[in-house]
Design a protein around this motif. Structure first.
Motif, mmCIF file in Angstrom:
data_model
loop_
_atom_site.group_PDB
_atom_site.id
_atom_site.type_symbol
_atom_site.label_atom_id
_atom_site.label_comp_id
_atom_site.label_asym_id
_atom_site.label_seq_id
_atom_site.Cartn_x
_atom_site.Cartn_y
_atom_site.Cartn_z
ATOM 1 N N LYS A 67 22.411 21.939 -39.231
ATOM 2 C CA LYS A 67 23.496 21.584 -40.147
ATOM 3 C C LYS A 67 23.014 20.645 -41.245
ATOM 4 C CE LYS A 67 25.680 18.113 -37.209
ATOM 5 N NZ LYS A 67 26.766 17.867 -36.261
ATOM 6 N N LYS A 68 21.750 20.254 -41.170
ATOM 7 C CA LYS A 68 21.182 19.573 -42.316
ATOM 8 C C LYS A 68 19.797 20.139 -42.602
ATOM 9 C CE LYS A 68 21.890 15.286 -40.226
ATOM 10 N NZ LYS A 68 21.631 13.940 -39.694
ATOM 11 N N ILE A 78 21.786 19.698 -35.396
ATOM 12 C CA ILE A 78 22.288 21.071 -35.235
ATOM 13 C C ILE A 78 23.784 21.133 -34.978
ATOM 14 C CG2 ILE A 78 20.126 22.085 -34.425
ATOM 15 C CD1 ILE A 78 21.193 21.628 -31.520
ATOM 16 N N GLU A 79 24.322 22.313 -35.249
ATOM 17 C CA GLU A 79 25.719 22.561 -34.901
ATOM 18 C C GLU A 79 25.907 22.458 -33.397
ATOM 19 O OE1 GLU A 79 27.010 26.291 -36.411
ATOM 20 O OE2 GLU A 79 26.337 25.879 -38.464
ATOM 21 N N GLU A 80 27.150 22.373 -33.028
ATOM 22 C CA GLU A 80 27.499 22.180 -31.624
ATOM 23 C C GLU A 80 27.073 23.360 -30.742
ATOM 24 O OE1 GLU A 80 31.557 19.903 -30.319
ATOM 25 O OE2 GLU A 80 31.714 21.934 -31.102
ATOM 26 N N ARG A 81 27.192 24.547 -31.278
ATOM 27 C CA ARG A 81 26.889 25.747 -30.494
ATOM 28 C C ARG A 81 25.404 25.890 -30.225
ATOM 29 N NH1 ARG A 81 29.579 30.607 -33.879
ATOM 30 N NH2 ARG A 81 31.773 30.289 -33.289
ATOM 31 N N ASN A 120 26.674 16.026 -29.685
ATOM 32 C CA ASN A 120 27.628 17.129 -29.578
ATOM 33 C C ASN A 120 26.931 18.393 -29.097
ATOM 34 O OD1 ASN A 120 29.935 15.779 -30.538
ATOM 35 N ND2 ASN A 120 29.105 15.930 -32.640
ATOM 36 N N ASN A 176 21.519 14.700 -34.139
ATOM 37 C CA ASN A 176 22.665 15.314 -34.822
ATOM 38 C C ASN A 176 22.236 16.295 -35.923
ATOM 39 O OD1 ASN A 176 25.365 15.765 -35.130
ATOM 40 N ND2 ASN A 176 25.692 14.014 -36.510
ATOM 41 N N THR A 186 19.633 27.720 -32.052
ATOM 42 C CA THR A 186 20.607 26.748 -32.561
ATOM 43 C C THR A 186 20.753 26.953 -34.073
ATOM 44 O OG1 THR A 186 18.980 25.054 -33.138
ATOM 45 C CG2 THR A 186 19.719 25.112 -30.847
ATOM 46 N N ARG A 224 19.097 29.502 -38.521
ATOM 47 C CA ARG A 224 18.893 29.450 -37.077
ATOM 48 C C ARG A 224 17.574 28.752 -36.788
ATOM 49 N NH1 ARG A 224 16.394 33.781 -33.203
ATOM 50 N NH2 ARG A 224 15.392 34.121 -35.218
#
Lengths: 343, 343, 343, 343
Positions: free
Chosen positions: B249-250, B169-172, B224, B167, B246, B302
């Motif tokens: 997100k953290k 990275i972002e979903e995209r 996700n 978990n 990617t 990124r």
């Protein structure tokens, strides 16, 4: 189980020896030398060999003949360098397979003329064999030193040996070869700069390549031959395609030719005869095979034979291991029998 | 010793199955089918495999399910064809490894939408596993049918799975892949015409490639993910280089990332982590390895991961044999562990 | 008729300037410098240019700013070198087109950070234009110094500028580029060694390439943009294929997109819009065109744009001559309008 | 200003005619035919030619001899097809340049034997010239029909003509040529399938290629010659490298050889003599030059000459335009003089 060492393990032939020996059931790799990379793991320099247990803990060591006492030593050193190290190894009583040109010539004068340097490591009183098993298997068996053939000679000699032996062709033999770039070695030069190779094909050392006398002296052992050789650099990584242009001096047709070749090579595990004449580089890629084709005669009596090899395998490291198998009484194909990486 | 058959043996994946199985100590190849070439020796169509005893006497046979009773059957058939033959083989109680896309989707609706055809061979009541051992080993062990992953999904999923699982990275997720031409198969088309490929590199099926939902559904099983995928055709024969873009997100740094990947893949014999980030296609050429690199994060958060595979080995036939090894309790690397053909 | 000189005439961009200027009806090439080759005929170093009258008697001269007084001077010098020579030429009142990165940044701090060196040749009080005619034609017209864009920025900026200008996409822009090897220059390195490039494709400077801030600062002039850039080296000699992954923030369909691009570039002689989305490197090979395609949006709102250029022409020497045409009031396409060398 | 039409405009030679004629100052392209693509814009099929005003509004038309009344008609049609259309054009009094093999042979019997078909369009009473300007300029000037030479013959004849003319070599001439894939045309086949070409080099039609008698009959016009010819397919798009192996019958050294060639070709704008012997394909890429090198003689009296051409330019469309220039009294180099696209 035998132990093997490699002098000069960072180049392409060193890398191939490692790749192939990793698959050999009866060989442990003991020492791999490199002046420059001593102390580093071999998989640091050859990352494509990571993940193979047999190689994972090996480190390059500096060259130290005193320490080397393997059953067999492969010298993957350039000509000029081999003549310095090989005598020391021989003196220790080790069996040596030298991949350079230094010990390929019975006539040192020819060597010195074509290589342009004084041979300072001439060996006398030991058994040296020219390591082309298809012609010299019996000598290889009990040789202490095997001079592994050059890449071009391997493909060229095998392509025309039966013709010379059977006295079918005129003396003049024209060898027009096309080689991949890996034959030039691991070091970048203007010649190997991608934009200089890509989308081009160029003859080089048109009449002066050092493999010329090597091809000729081997063919002369079995018949009449005067060899004219021209290599070309092609935008390919691996492989040598040899086109031999000869002139027949007696009537012979395609079927007889094929029959002759099949007979000549009937017990050879690494020579494949292509009756349709069509050999390819991808067909032998990564393998120890020499594929032979051509078998065409034109209106002018020109007979064309072709052969394909992987210059780093049958043209170097694979043939060296084939020689090792012969020297140590292993089955000749051990560790070497697999299909070409095609496509 | 087990017996194996291959449905559809004339294509590239069929050829690779033969090349690799020839080296497997516990497998005999029994039947190899081809409607078109039935009766011919397999080395007639695959001349690069001549000289290998295990294959030399094999002939292509026409497809005849009644006759096939090997321990395992590899279906190297295109999607649409597999769904016709696989159910017959399953009904006979045989273990099947299907290299097509037909049995990769749990959700038939997704399959039918992206493949644009009706699935007429849906199987119920049998154990089907998605054959990516790194994620589904336990299910493969006792599956009757293994759906061998697509080539792009293999490289893409392995490149980002740890990020999705943890978990981070972002979903995209943007997958920009570059593939060699052998992925297009053995039949010549305008797309594979040499002058159309050479000196060019072109995106194709920019947003519509069928491997998109395959990558996405697998990643969704562990976290996700919304996958955007674009493949490119490169002037290369073998290999897929995947670049995954990617967004983190953290907070995470390179060392933590590498540590995470090493842990995730710590028991995987065919995943090699490159700490320097640098993977190559030649490093995995001819092998079953998936090399993973990248590990860089830029100013915008990124995170770039890369992977390289040989599309015909880890991306197809090699992974199929890896799955076979798992299904039959053999050591997982049997017949598959050798270094990349580099250079 | 004007006169032109080239500082640094032995490299690829120097060679291309010569090849293209030979066809320009209004330009005489006066001085071509090379420290190393001074005194030699330029066709000795560029034998592909033999037989062209305009170039046949030219010899390389050592760099001597005192002697150079051409109407325009092209600096085909590396970054770091340009900042030493350009100020001298400017001081003499000459018009200069610099192909290096030294004068592309308005913000010297950004330059110094990404190029890792102190800018010792900052120019003040003269008109400097960023030489991308499609965005800066008006400034180029009366500039004394034109900073010719980098190869990657040319393709990347032109691919997404209309989207940024019209505020259609989110700020995050991912540029995944694939370049031929000629971009690495004329000097052989390990990176450009044929066996290291051939049959491979590799990302490099994954998050740290110096063209990143150049792309970003240009896009920021016309809208919002945060650029993440990754280049890949492909086994190709010439050409850059750029794949831009962006995310739409308003509804737009393919037809509207194409319309937007056609409008944005409607008067541009060197931008070609491909409605079918399919651009190629061979289509622009040897030309000054930038072809634009892609125009696809996926389920996740990802919009993919692509562009292709010849890195040595539109990405360097051709664009430099286009800038010269603009600066001197010639028709902009003079000497530059011909079809791609396809196949 | 003259008008030109092209019969068969969708293939590679048709595309090259368009690319080159677009740059010719005195030619308007009037009709371009294609049965299959009639009605489509030519830039639809040749998108690399978009953006060139002279071509932008051209559409393919169906073949309709009644409508064609250009000053010159290029037939870029395959052999067998040309013999049907050329007589109709000749009857209309048009000047024709035929790129096929149909009108290259004075002796129809030789044509029919090697091409394996009946010649149904034999023309009598009109002036036909073999369009190799270096040997037949005077005949081309007032020919009504020019038979444009084959690609291999162009390179091969120019490489050895001076030797044959001066009676320096034995009759036997071995031509070993290496060609790019574009010579095989625009249609995909198994032979041109990328994975079958890439990383390989293969001889084909080893003793039976139709260009053999074409080379021989031209050389016989100027001296003694018996030609043995073998072409090879190389993983290259454009270019033919010819290696001619001959045997000297009188003493001659390198300097004399070079002098002889320089004299023989002294007024030829498209023949470049390379005294260092080193020709390349990239050096002539996209150009109408034939570069000549080699000039080496070995111990066995074998003399090696080499030549390089772009098979689609000097080997086809460029030479056709050169012939047109001669036929219409234009400067011979018009529209054709530019440097090679190197790298």
């Amino acid at each position: 189980m035998i132990t093997a060492s490699i002098i000069g393990g960072t180049g392409y032939t060193g890398g191939e020896l490692l790749r192939l020996l990793a698959n050999h059931p009866y060989v442990d790799v003991e020492y791999v030398t490199s002046r420059k990379e001593a102390g580093k793991k071999i998989t640091k320099i050859h990352p494509h060999l990571r993940g193979i247990k047999k190689l994972e803990n090996l480190e390059f060591m500096d060259v130290d003949v005193d320490k080397i006492d393997s059953d067999v030593v492969f010298c993957a050193t350039p000509h000029g360098a081999s003549m310095k190290i090989v005598p020391q190894l021989i003196e220790k009583g080790l069996k040596v397979i030298d991949l350079s040109g230094d010990y390929r010539f019975e006539n040192i004068g020819v060597y010195e003329e074509w290589y342009g340097l004084k041979h300072t490591g001439v060996l006398e009183g030991i058994k040296i064999a020219y390591g082309l098993p298809e012609l010299h298997r019996d000598e290889i068996i009990d040789a202490q030193l095997v001079a592994n053939p050059g890449c071009f000679p391997t493909g060229a000699i095998l392509a025309v040996a039966p013709l010379v032996k059977e006295n079918i062709i005129e003396e003049r033999i024209i060898i027009d070869s096309k080689t991949g770039v890996s034959g030039a070695g691991v070091n970048p030069t203007e010649t190997t700069h991608f934009p200089n190779v890509n989308e081009d094909i160029t003859p080089y050392k048109i009449t002066t390549h050092r493999h010329t006398p090597e091809i000729e002296k081997e063919l002369k052992k079995i018949g009449n031959a005067r060899v004219s050789f021209t290599p070309h650099l092609a935008p390919i990584t691996r492989g040598i395609l040899t086109t031999a242009h000869t002139f027949v001096k007696k009537e012979i047709n395609k079927e007889e030719l094929i029959k002759l070749y099949k007979k000549f090579y009937k017990d050879e595990p690494f020579v494949r005869i292509f009756e349709d004449g069509k050999v390819s580089l991808t067909g032998v890629r990564g393998t120890n095979f020499c594929d032979i084709g051509g078998f065409e005669i034109d209106r002018n009596g020109r007979l064309v034979m072709t052969s394909s090899i992987d210059n780093l395998v049958k043209g170097a490291s694979g043939q060296a291991i084939q020689n090792m198998n012969i020297m140590f009484g292993f089955e000749e194909t051990l560790g070497l029998l697999f299909g070409g990486l095609k496509p």
